[in-house]
Write a protein that holds these residues in place. Structure first.
Motif, mmCIF file in Angstrom:
data_model
loop_
_atom_site.group_PDB
_atom_site.id
_atom_site.type_symbol
_atom_site.label_atom_id
_atom_site.label_comp_id
_atom_site.label_asym_id
_atom_site.label_seq_id
_atom_site.Cartn_x
_atom_site.Cartn_y
_atom_site.Cartn_z
ATOM 1 N N CYS A 1 -1.389 -7.823 4.042
ATOM 2 C CA CYS A 1 -2.461 -7.438 4.972
ATOM 3 C C CYS A 1 -2.022 -6.275 5.857
ATOM 4 O O CYS A 1 -2.797 -5.336 6.089
ATOM 5 N N VAL A 2 -0.789 -6.313 6.355
ATOM 6 C CA VAL A 2 -0.283 -5.217 7.178
ATOM 7 C C VAL A 2 -0.210 -3.934 6.352
ATOM 8 O O VAL A 2 -0.595 -2.854 6.819
ATOM 9 N N SER A 3 0.281 -4.040 5.126
ATOM 10 C CA SER A 3 0.363 -2.864 4.249
ATOM 11 C C SER A 3 -1.021 -2.279 3.979
ATOM 12 O O SER A 3 -1.207 -1.055 4.000
ATOM 13 N N ALA A 4 -1.987 -3.165 3.732
ATOM 14 C CA ALA A 4 -3.348 -2.696 3.468
ATOM 15 C C ALA A 4 -3.913 -1.972 4.684
ATOM 16 O O ALA A 4 -4.607 -0.951 4.547
ATOM 17 N N PHE A 5 -3.605 -2.466 5.880
ATOM 18 C CA PHE A 5 -4.081 -1.815 7.100
ATOM 19 C C PHE A 5 -3.470 -0.419 7.242
ATOM 20 O O PHE A 5 -4.165 0.553 7.583
ATOM 21 N N LEU B 1 -5.302 3.347 7.092
ATOM 22 C CA LEU B 1 -5.205 4.372 8.132
ATOM 23 C C LEU B 1 -4.717 5.709 7.587
ATOM 24 O O LEU B 1 -5.253 6.770 7.936
ATOM 25 N N PHE B 2 -3.675 5.661 6.731
ATOM 26 C CA PHE B 2 -2.989 6.888 6.312
ATOM 27 C C PHE B 2 -3.262 7.272 4.861
ATOM 28 O O PHE B 2 -2.791 8.314 4.407
ATOM 29 N N GLY B 3 -3.977 6.441 4.128
ATOM 30 C CA GLY B 3 -4.234 6.728 2.734
ATOM 31 C C GLY B 3 -3.130 6.188 1.837
ATOM 32 O O GLY B 3 -2.062 5.786 2.312
ATOM 33 N N PRO B 4 -3.367 6.191 0.520
ATOM 34 C CA PRO B 4 -2.396 5.636 -0.440
ATOM 35 C C PRO B 4 -1.207 6.568 -0.662
ATOM 36 O O PRO B 4 -1.052 7.193 -1.713
ATOM 37 N N LYS B 5 -0.356 6.659 0.362
ATOM 38 C CA LYS B 5 0.794 7.552 0.292
ATOM 39 C C LYS B 5 2.077 6.730 0.444
ATOM 40 O O LYS B 5 2.150 5.805 1.256
ATOM 41 N N LEU B 6 3.100 7.085 -0.326
ATOM 42 C CA LEU B 6 4.379 6.401 -0.207
ATOM 43 C C LEU B 6 5.003 6.616 1.172
ATOM 44 O O LEU B 6 5.719 5.762 1.677
ATOM 45 N N ALA B 7 4.715 7.773 1.779
ATOM 46 C CA ALA B 7 5.265 8.066 3.104
ATOM 47 C C ALA B 7 4.800 7.034 4.131
ATOM 48 O O ALA B 7 5.537 6.685 5.054
ATOM 49 N N ALA B 8 3.575 6.527 3.984
ATOM 50 C CA ALA B 8 3.061 5.532 4.926
ATOM 51 C C ALA B 8 3.863 4.231 4.831
ATOM 52 O O ALA B 8 4.219 3.629 5.855
ATOM 53 N N LEU B 9 4.167 3.801 3.619
ATOM 54 C CA LEU B 9 4.950 2.578 3.439
ATOM 55 C C LEU B 9 6.389 2.788 3.882
ATOM 56 O O LEU B 9 7.027 1.866 4.403
ATOM 57 N N ARG B 10 6.906 3.991 3.679
ATOM 58 C CA ARG B 10 8.258 4.294 4.167
ATOM 59 C C ARG B 10 8.284 4.277 5.692
ATOM 60 O O ARG B 10 9.238 3.774 6.306
ATOM 61 N N PHE B 11 7.235 4.790 6.311
ATOM 62 C CA PHE B 11 7.148 4.762 7.771
ATOM 63 C C PHE B 11 7.148 3.324 8.280
ATOM 64 O O PHE B 11 7.755 3.023 9.318
ATOM 65 N N MET B 12 6.461 2.423 7.572
ATOM 66 C CA MET B 12 6.457 1.012 7.968
ATOM 67 C C MET B 12 7.873 0.468 8.046
ATOM 68 O O MET B 12 8.254 -0.204 9.010
ATOM 69 N N THR B 13 8.670 0.748 7.022
ATOM 70 C CA THR B 13 10.043 0.255 6.994
ATOM 71 C C THR B 13 10.843 0.806 8.170
ATOM 72 O O THR B 13 11.539 0.053 8.863
ATOM 73 N N LEU B 14 10.767 2.105 8.386
ATOM 74 C CA LEU B 14 11.521 2.712 9.483
ATOM 75 C C LEU B 14 11.065 2.170 10.838
ATOM 76 O O LEU B 14 11.885 1.917 11.726
ATOM 77 N N PHE B 15 9.772 1.972 11.005
ATOM 78 C CA PHE B 15 9.263 1.430 12.259
ATOM 79 C C PHE B 15 9.786 0.018 12.500
ATOM 80 O O PHE B 15 10.234 -0.315 13.604
#
Length: 217
Positions: free
Chosen positions: A23-27, A31-45
């Motif tokens: 659910c968090v990933s889908a949110f 917000l940012f579109g289907p980009k790998l950078a968005a999921l990478r940002f999640m990890t760093l955050f």
């Protein structure tokens, strides 16, 4: 269509984690579109949040500021050395929830507040619904904090509050697990615990599988 399909009929190793991380990933993707950078940002955050929680936990335990910063720096260094900035890893959110629950437990033992008690119950349940292994760390470290509080300044009343919050959080997690398993006709259990046994990845889970199936609906 349910996330939790029957993994026993797939030609491939298919498994979906409990619902919080998807659910968090889908949110984030929304917000940012289907980009790998968005999921990478999640990890760093989440890594930064973990560092902050470790620092706060140490400070509440009266660890000197310099020592706490040294521990946090060492942990950040481990992230870099082993390149543990995994893409879309559920473990980091699990650690955020588990450490957040432990920090709330620390504060509740020292200065009880009704809102904090409720928050602790909810965060414990969310930690389990992120990754069930969070319950193991919460049980171990939480038990240590509670047993210590019996002899420390917090006293037995604080320990009872802590035990009550952890127990209610575990109960809420169990009820959510039960409900999800009912709704998905047993597939939630299979996705969460039995996928390694079904796919032959882990002999230990294969040995335990008959016992786990007793819970299946």
């Amino acid at each position: 269509k349910s996330l939790y399909q029957d993994i026993g009929i797939s030609r491939y190793i298919y498994v979906c984690y409990p619902p919080v991380y998807p659910c968090v990933s889908a949110f984030v993707i929304a917000l940012f579109g289907p980009k790998l950078a968005a999921l990478r940002f999640m990890t760093l955050f989440f890594e930064l949040v973990i560092l902050g929680l470790v620092y706060r936990i140490l400070r509440v335990e009266k660890v000197p500021r310099a020592n706490a910063l040294l521990v946090v720096s060492f942990l950040a260094g481990i992230y870099s050395v082993i390149k543990f900035h995994g893409l879309a890893r559920v473990d980091f959110l699990m650690l955020v929830c588990a450490l957040g629950a432990l920090h709330l437990l620390q504060l509740e033992l020292r200065c009880p507040r009704r809102w904090r008690f409720v928050a602790l119950v909810l965060v414990v349940a969310v930690a389990g619904l992120t990754k069930p292994t969070a319950m193991v760390s919460l049980a171990g470290v939480g038990a240590f904090l509670l047993i210590r509080s019996v002899w420390a300044a917090e006293g037995r009343a604080a320990a009872r509050r802590g035990w009550g919050a952890l127990a209610l959080g575990a109960l809420l997690y169990g009820l959510c697990f039960f409900a999800l398993n009912m709704v998905t006709h047993g597939n939630f259990l299979r996705n969460t615990f039995e996928y390694e046994a079904i796919n032959g990845l882990n002999p230990a889970w294969q040995a335990m599988s008959p016992f786990v199936r007793l819970y299946r609906f």
